[in-house]
Design an enzyme around this catalytic site. Structure first.
Site, PDB file in Angstrom:
ATOM      1  N   ASP A  82      39.166  30.133  35.701  1.00  0.00           N
ATOM      2  CA  ASP A  82      39.971  31.313  35.409  1.00  0.00           C
ATOM      3  C   ASP A  82      40.148  31.347  33.892  1.00  0.00           C
ATOM      4  OD1 ASP A  82      41.934  33.423  35.785  1.00  0.00           O
ATOM      5  OD2 ASP A  82      43.454  31.883  35.452  1.00  0.00           O
ATOM      6  N   ASP A 130      42.978  33.591  31.735  1.00  0.00           N
ATOM      7  CA  ASP A 130      44.355  33.629  31.239  1.00  0.00           C
ATOM      8  C   ASP A 130      45.203  32.519  31.850  1.00  0.00           C
ATOM      9  OD1 ASP A 130      43.905  35.699  29.557  1.00  0.00           O
ATOM     10  OD2 ASP A 130      45.019  37.201  30.693  1.00  0.00           O
ATOM     11  N   ARG A 136      38.446  49.516  34.055  1.00  0.00           N
ATOM     12  CA  ARG A 136      37.512  48.468  33.655  1.00  0.00           C
ATOM     13  C   ARG A 136      36.119  48.704  34.225  1.00  0.00           C
ATOM     14  NH1 ARG A 136      41.765  43.374  34.594  1.00  0.00           N
ATOM     15  NH2 ARG A 136      43.181  43.959  32.872  1.00  0.00           N
ATOM     16  N   SER A 151      49.997  42.343  37.831  1.00  0.00           N
ATOM     17  CA  SER A 151      48.935  43.329  37.977  1.00  0.00           C
ATOM     18  C   SER A 151      48.506  43.566  39.423  1.00  0.00           C
ATOM     19  CB  SER A 151      47.712  42.923  37.143  1.00  0.00           C
ATOM     20  OG  SER A 151      47.219  41.676  37.563  1.00  0.00           O
ATOM     21  N   ASP A 171      45.013  45.133  41.250  1.00  0.00           N
ATOM     22  CA  ASP A 171      43.620  45.464  40.979  1.00  0.00           C
ATOM     23  C   ASP A 171      43.037  46.275  42.135  1.00  0.00           C
ATOM     24  OD1 ASP A 171      43.679  43.901  38.639  1.00  0.00           O
ATOM     25  OD2 ASP A 171      43.142  42.095  39.755  1.00  0.00           O
ATOM     26  N   ASP A 193      45.098  28.485  37.419  1.00  0.00           N
ATOM     27  CA  ASP A 193      46.543  28.239  37.410  1.00  0.00           C
ATOM     28  C   ASP A 193      47.267  28.932  38.551  1.00  0.00           C
ATOM     29  OD1 ASP A 193      48.234  30.765  35.569  1.00  0.00           O
ATOM     30  OD2 ASP A 193      46.143  30.858  36.197  1.00  0.00           O
TER      31      ASP A 193
END
EC number: 5.4.2.8
Length: 270
Positions: free
Chosen positions: A23, A25, A140, A191, A193, A224
């Site tokens: 991952d 972030d 995106r 968020s 998605d 995380d």
């Protein structure tokens, strides 16, 4: 199988894995920030020992600024696999450029309906806040993402927003009811998605395994948010070895342990 990074037998992990995925972030870097130099050195060195993937909910531009722009010159780009927007897009280094292997983009109608539903449902549920940090709904290409606090919200605010994930789960359920043809899921701390159905980090590790001709079980994935409901959990559900970290400092300690055990290619010395 999911374990905290320091509960794994690293000798066994190194013996089993053919690829390690991360991952981005709060695993390799702080949210929306580049890898710090100490991480960039370790990450770059790891690409010389084994295939490495980055699978993130963020857009490709963030992968560039957070990862590619800070790599050491000695990084082996040919062993690096980039999967932004939760694996809806896959890029590899070919002929001096980051070429798309695939990209499952939404069409114009899907984008429009996703944006409308995200805003309407967020307003209905009282989470369309007047003050946010940066862009709120981001297109995106292969994924539409609502960041409730804005794309540039500080980490502390994100972590404090919905620690039980109840708010995001309720919002995602409402949006999913509007968009039965699309996949809607809670992403990071704040968020939601929207993407093509069947595409998440489970899809990403399966596609990596298929393209590389390896078993999903020979992939380790580090994140995380590896608990059930977290956006890294699907990778472990798909059969990858789940390695849970709390933050980038944990990840650096993990990589140090891996570098002690993974051999350099023949003929190369430090």
């Amino acid at each position: 199988m999911i374990r905290p990074w320091d509960d794994w037998d690293l000798d066994m992990l190194c013996a089993r894995m053919r690829l390690i995925g991360f991952d981005l972030d709060n695993t390799l870097a702080n949210s929306k920030k580049p890898m710090v130099p100490a991480m960039a050195r370790r990450f770059s060195e790891l690409t010389r020992r084994i295939d490495v993937a980055v699978i993130t909910g963020g857009r490709y531009g963030l992968v560039v600024s957070q990862i590619l722009d800070v790599l050491d010159p000695g990084a082996d780009l040919a062993r690096l696999h980039l999967m932004p927007t939760s694996g809806t897009c896959y890029r590899r280094w070919e002929h001096g450029t980051w070429a798309k292997v695939f990209s499952h983009d939404l069409d114009d109608d899907q984008r429009s309906r996703a944006r409308e539903s995200l805003e309407r449902r967020a307003r209905e549920q009282g989470v369309w806040f007047e003050k946010v940090w940066g862009e709120r709904i981001e297109d995106r290409g292969s994924q539409i993402t609502l960041s409730v606090l804005g794309q540039q919200a500080p980490l502390e605010a994100k972590q404090a927003f919905d620690p039980t994930n109840e708010v995001k789960a309720r919002l995602a359920e409402a949006v999913a009811a509007d968009l039965p043809d699309l996949k809607v899921h809670a992403g990071g701390y704040t968020s939601i998605d929207v993407a093509q159905r069947g595409i998440d980090k489970a899809f990403a590790v399966r596609e990596l395994a298929r393209h590389l001709g390896i078993d999903v079980g020979s992939i380790a994935f580090v994140g995380d948010r590896m608990q059930p409901g977290g956006n890294d959990y699907p990778a472990a559900q798909a059969g990858a070895m789940g390695v849970s970290v709390r933050d980038p400092s944990d990840t650096m300690r993990l990589i140090d342990g891996l570098l002690e055990r993974l051999p350099l290619p023949a003929g190369i010395t430090l």
